[in-house]
Design a protein around this motif. Structure first.
Motif, PDB file in Angstrom:
ATOM      1  N   THR A   1       0.831  -1.199   0.000  1.00 38.13           N
ATOM      2  CA  THR A   1       0.000   0.000   0.000  1.00 38.13           C
ATOM      3  C   THR A   1       0.870   1.255   0.000  1.00 38.13           C
ATOM      4  O   THR A   1       0.579   2.218  -0.715  1.00 38.13           O
ATOM      5  CB  THR A   1      -0.925   0.004   1.235  1.00 38.13           C
ATOM      6  OG1 THR A   1      -1.672  -1.201   1.252  1.00 38.13           O
ATOM      7  CG2 THR A   1      -1.858   1.195   1.213  1.00 38.13           C
ATOM      8  N   VAL A   2       1.945   1.242   0.765  1.00 38.52           N
ATOM      9  CA  VAL A   2       2.848   2.394   0.813  1.00 38.52           C
ATOM     10  C   VAL A   2       3.496   2.611  -0.550  1.00 38.52           C
ATOM     11  O   VAL A   2       3.559   3.748  -1.043  1.00 38.52           O
ATOM     12  CB  VAL A   2       3.918   2.186   1.910  1.00 38.52           C
ATOM     13  CG1 VAL A   2       4.971   3.274   1.849  1.00 38.52           C
ATOM     14  CG2 VAL A   2       3.286   2.129   3.283  1.00 38.52           C
ATOM     15  N   VAL A   3       3.952   1.535  -1.177  1.00 40.65           N
ATOM     16  CA  VAL A   3       4.568   1.647  -2.506  1.00 40.65           C
ATOM     17  C   VAL A   3       3.545   2.171  -3.508  1.00 40.65           C
ATOM     18  O   VAL A   3       3.845   3.052  -4.321  1.00 40.65           O
ATOM     19  CB  VAL A   3       5.151   0.280  -2.955  1.00 40.65           C
ATOM     20  CG1 VAL A   3       5.610   0.329  -4.401  1.00 40.65           C
ATOM     21  CG2 VAL A   3       6.291  -0.136  -2.044  1.00 40.65           C
ATOM     22  N   PHE A   4       2.322   1.638  -3.441  1.00 38.61           N
ATOM     23  CA  PHE A   4       1.261   2.092  -4.356  1.00 38.61           C
ATOM     24  C   PHE A   4       0.971   3.571  -4.155  1.00 38.61           C
ATOM     25  O   PHE A   4       0.824   4.319  -5.133  1.00 38.61           O
ATOM     26  CB  PHE A   4      -0.002   1.250  -4.146  1.00 38.61           C
ATOM     27  CG  PHE A   4      -1.149   1.677  -5.003  1.00 38.61           C
ATOM     28  CD1 PHE A   4      -1.155   1.396  -6.359  1.00 38.61           C
ATOM     29  CD2 PHE A   4      -2.217   2.371  -4.460  1.00 38.61           C
ATOM     30  CE1 PHE A   4      -2.209   1.796  -7.168  1.00 38.61           C
ATOM     31  CE2 PHE A   4      -3.275   2.775  -5.255  1.00 38.61           C
ATOM     32  CZ  PHE A   4      -3.263   2.488  -6.612  1.00 38.61           C
ATOM     33  N   LEU A   5       0.894   4.010  -2.908  1.00 38.14           N
ATOM     34  CA  LEU A   5       0.634   5.426  -2.635  1.00 38.14           C
ATOM     35  C   LEU A   5       1.773   6.311  -3.110  1.00 38.14           C
ATOM     36  O   LEU A   5       1.542   7.419  -3.624  1.00 38.14           O
ATOM     37  CB  LEU A   5       0.374   5.636  -1.144  1.00 38.14           C
ATOM     38  CG  LEU A   5      -0.958   5.086  -0.616  1.00 38.14           C
ATOM     39  CD1 LEU A   5      -1.033   5.247   0.896  1.00 38.14           C
ATOM     40  CD2 LEU A   5      -2.130   5.765  -1.295  1.00 38.14           C
ATOM     41  N   LEU A   6       3.010   5.856  -2.967  1.00 37.52           N
ATOM     42  CA  LEU A   6       4.153   6.626  -3.469  1.00 37.52           C
ATOM     43  C   LEU A   6       4.105   6.755  -4.986  1.00 37.52           C
ATOM     44  O   LEU A   6       4.346   7.835  -5.540  1.00 37.52           O
ATOM     45  CB  LEU A   6       5.468   5.974  -3.038  1.00 37.52           C
ATOM     46  CG  LEU A   6       5.851   6.141  -1.567  1.00 37.52           C
ATOM     47  CD1 LEU A   6       7.080   5.302  -1.247  1.00 37.52           C
ATOM     48  CD2 LEU A   6       6.113   7.598  -1.249  1.00 37.52           C
ATOM     49  N   ILE A   7       3.798   5.654  -5.661  1.00 37.62           N
ATOM     50  CA  ILE A   7       3.707   5.686  -7.127  1.00 37.62           C
ATOM     51  C   ILE A   7       2.562   6.593  -7.566  1.00 37.62           C
ATOM     52  O   ILE A   7       2.708   7.387  -8.502  1.00 37.62           O
ATOM     53  CB  ILE A   7       3.549   4.253  -7.690  1.00 37.62           C
ATOM     54  CG1 ILE A   7       4.844   3.475  -7.489  1.00 37.62           C
ATOM     55  CG2 ILE A   7       3.164   4.283  -9.169  1.00 37.62           C
ATOM     56  CD1 ILE A   7       4.750   2.008  -7.836  1.00 37.62           C
TER      57      ILE A   7
ATOM     58  N   GLY B   1       0.753  11.708  -9.838  1.00 36.84           N
ATOM     59  CA  GLY B   1      -0.013  12.948  -9.730  1.00 36.84           C
ATOM     60  C   GLY B   1       0.871  14.183  -9.806  1.00 36.84           C
ATOM     61  O   GLY B   1       0.537  15.167 -10.478  1.00 36.84           O
ATOM     62  N   TRP B   2       1.995  14.134  -9.125  1.00 36.08           N
ATOM     63  CA  TRP B   2       2.940  15.251  -9.143  1.00 36.08           C
ATOM     64  C   TRP B   2       3.471  15.471 -10.559  1.00 36.08           C
ATOM     65  O   TRP B   2       3.558  16.602 -11.047  1.00 36.08           O
ATOM     66  CB  TRP B   2       4.059  14.950  -8.169  1.00 36.08           C
ATOM     67  CG  TRP B   2       5.037  16.050  -7.909  1.00 36.08           C
ATOM     68  CD1 TRP B   2       4.928  17.362  -8.264  1.00 36.08           C
ATOM     69  CD2 TRP B   2       6.290  15.922  -7.241  1.00 36.08           C
ATOM     70  NE1 TRP B   2       6.022  18.059  -7.852  1.00 36.08           N
ATOM     71  CE2 TRP B   2       6.887  17.206  -7.211  1.00 36.08           C
ATOM     72  CE3 TRP B   2       6.963  14.871  -6.656  1.00 36.08           C
ATOM     73  CZ2 TRP B   2       8.124  17.436  -6.635  1.00 36.08           C
ATOM     74  CZ3 TRP B   2       8.196  15.119  -6.071  1.00 36.08           C
ATOM     75  CH2 TRP B   2       8.760  16.371  -6.059  1.00 36.08           C
ATOM     76  N   THR B   3       3.800  14.379 -11.246  1.00 35.59           N
ATOM     77  CA  THR B   3       4.308  14.474 -12.617  1.00 35.59           C
ATOM     78  C   THR B   3       3.247  15.067 -13.541  1.00 35.59           C
ATOM     79  O   THR B   3       3.523  15.963 -14.343  1.00 35.59           O
ATOM     80  CB  THR B   3       4.736  13.079 -13.130  1.00 35.59           C
ATOM     81  OG1 THR B   3       5.708  12.543 -12.240  1.00 35.59           O
ATOM     82  CG2 THR B   3       5.300  13.155 -14.529  1.00 35.59           C
ATOM     83  N   PHE B   4       2.015  14.572 -13.412  1.00 35.67           N
ATOM     84  CA  PHE B   4       0.922  15.062 -14.256  1.00 35.67           C
ATOM     85  C   PHE B   4       0.682  16.552 -14.025  1.00 35.67           C
ATOM     86  O   PHE B   4       0.543  17.328 -14.979  1.00 35.67           O
ATOM     87  CB  PHE B   4      -0.352  14.256 -13.980  1.00 35.67           C
ATOM     88  CG  PHE B   4      -1.521  14.668 -14.812  1.00 35.67           C
ATOM     89  CD1 PHE B   4      -1.600  14.318 -16.151  1.00 35.67           C
ATOM     90  CD2 PHE B   4      -2.551  15.419 -14.260  1.00 35.67           C
ATOM     91  CE1 PHE B   4      -2.677  14.699 -16.921  1.00 35.67           C
ATOM     92  CE2 PHE B   4      -3.632  15.809 -15.029  1.00 35.67           C
ATOM     93  CZ  PHE B   4      -3.693  15.449 -16.361  1.00 35.67           C
ATOM     94  N   SER B   5       0.640  16.962 -12.759  1.00 39.14           N
ATOM     95  CA  SER B   5       0.387  18.381 -12.466  1.00 39.14           C
ATOM     96  C   SER B   5       1.536  19.266 -12.964  1.00 39.14           C
ATOM     97  O   SER B   5       1.304  20.381 -13.440  1.00 39.14           O
ATOM     98  CB  SER B   5       0.154  18.589 -10.970  1.00 39.14           C
ATOM     99  OG  SER B   5       1.333  18.327 -10.241  1.00 39.14           O
ATOM    100  N   THR B   6       2.761  18.763 -12.894  1.00 37.42           N
ATOM    101  CA  THR B   6       3.905  19.533 -13.384  1.00 37.42           C
ATOM    102  C   THR B   6       3.859  19.666 -14.901  1.00 37.42           C
ATOM    103  O   THR B   6       4.134  20.736 -15.452  1.00 37.42           O
ATOM    104  CB  THR B   6       5.231  18.866 -12.958  1.00 37.42           C
ATOM    105  OG1 THR B   6       5.261  18.764 -11.540  1.00 37.42           O
ATOM    106  CG2 THR B   6       6.420  19.667 -13.423  1.00 37.42           C
ATOM    107  N   LEU B   7       3.478  18.586 -15.581  1.00 36.74           N
ATOM    108  CA  LEU B   7       3.378  18.660 -17.040  1.00 36.74           C
ATOM    109  C   LEU B   7       2.245  19.582 -17.482  1.00 36.74           C
ATOM    110  O   LEU B   7       2.367  20.280 -18.494  1.00 36.74           O
ATOM    111  CB  LEU B   7       3.181  17.255 -17.628  1.00 36.74           C
ATOM    112  CG  LEU B   7       4.414  16.355 -17.630  1.00 36.74           C
ATOM    113  CD1 LEU B   7       4.047  14.952 -18.097  1.00 36.74           C
ATOM    114  CD2 LEU B   7       5.510  16.933 -18.504  1.00 36.74           C
TER     115      LEU B   7
END
Length: 88
Positions: A3-9, A14-20
């Motif tokens: 779950t932690v790995v999934f949340l990090l991914i 989301g961060w990548t999408f918002s930056t793009l």
């Protein structure tokens, strides 16, 4: 842990999408890194597929050699026993 790995991914995506979407300074570099990640993922998938195929081939070859050896020796023993009984 999964779950932690999934949340990090998910957070990274989301961060990548918002930056793009915000047309940041490093869009070209981000796009290049995403391409590298995609290529690496394709290679990983291809390697895993090849490994599974090799393991399956090896398992089948091992099964042919080892699993049927006792059966074939038993059949040969039975045939020898029948020949002895016929001779007697």
């Amino acid at each position: 842990m999964i779950t932690v790995v999934f949340l990090l991914i998910l957070g990274l995506a989301g961060w990548t999408f918002s930056t793009l979407m915000s047309k940041g300074k490093h869009q070209d570099e981000i796009t290049k890194e995403l391409g590298n990640i995609f290529e690496s993922f394709k290679l990983l998938t291809s390697s895993i597929t090849s490994l599974v195929k090799l393991l399956m081939k090896d398992s089948i070859a091992s099964a042919k050699d080892e699993d049927f050896q006792p059966i074939s020796s038993n059949v040969i023993d039975l045939l020898k026993l029948e020949k002895k009984e016929e001779a007697a």
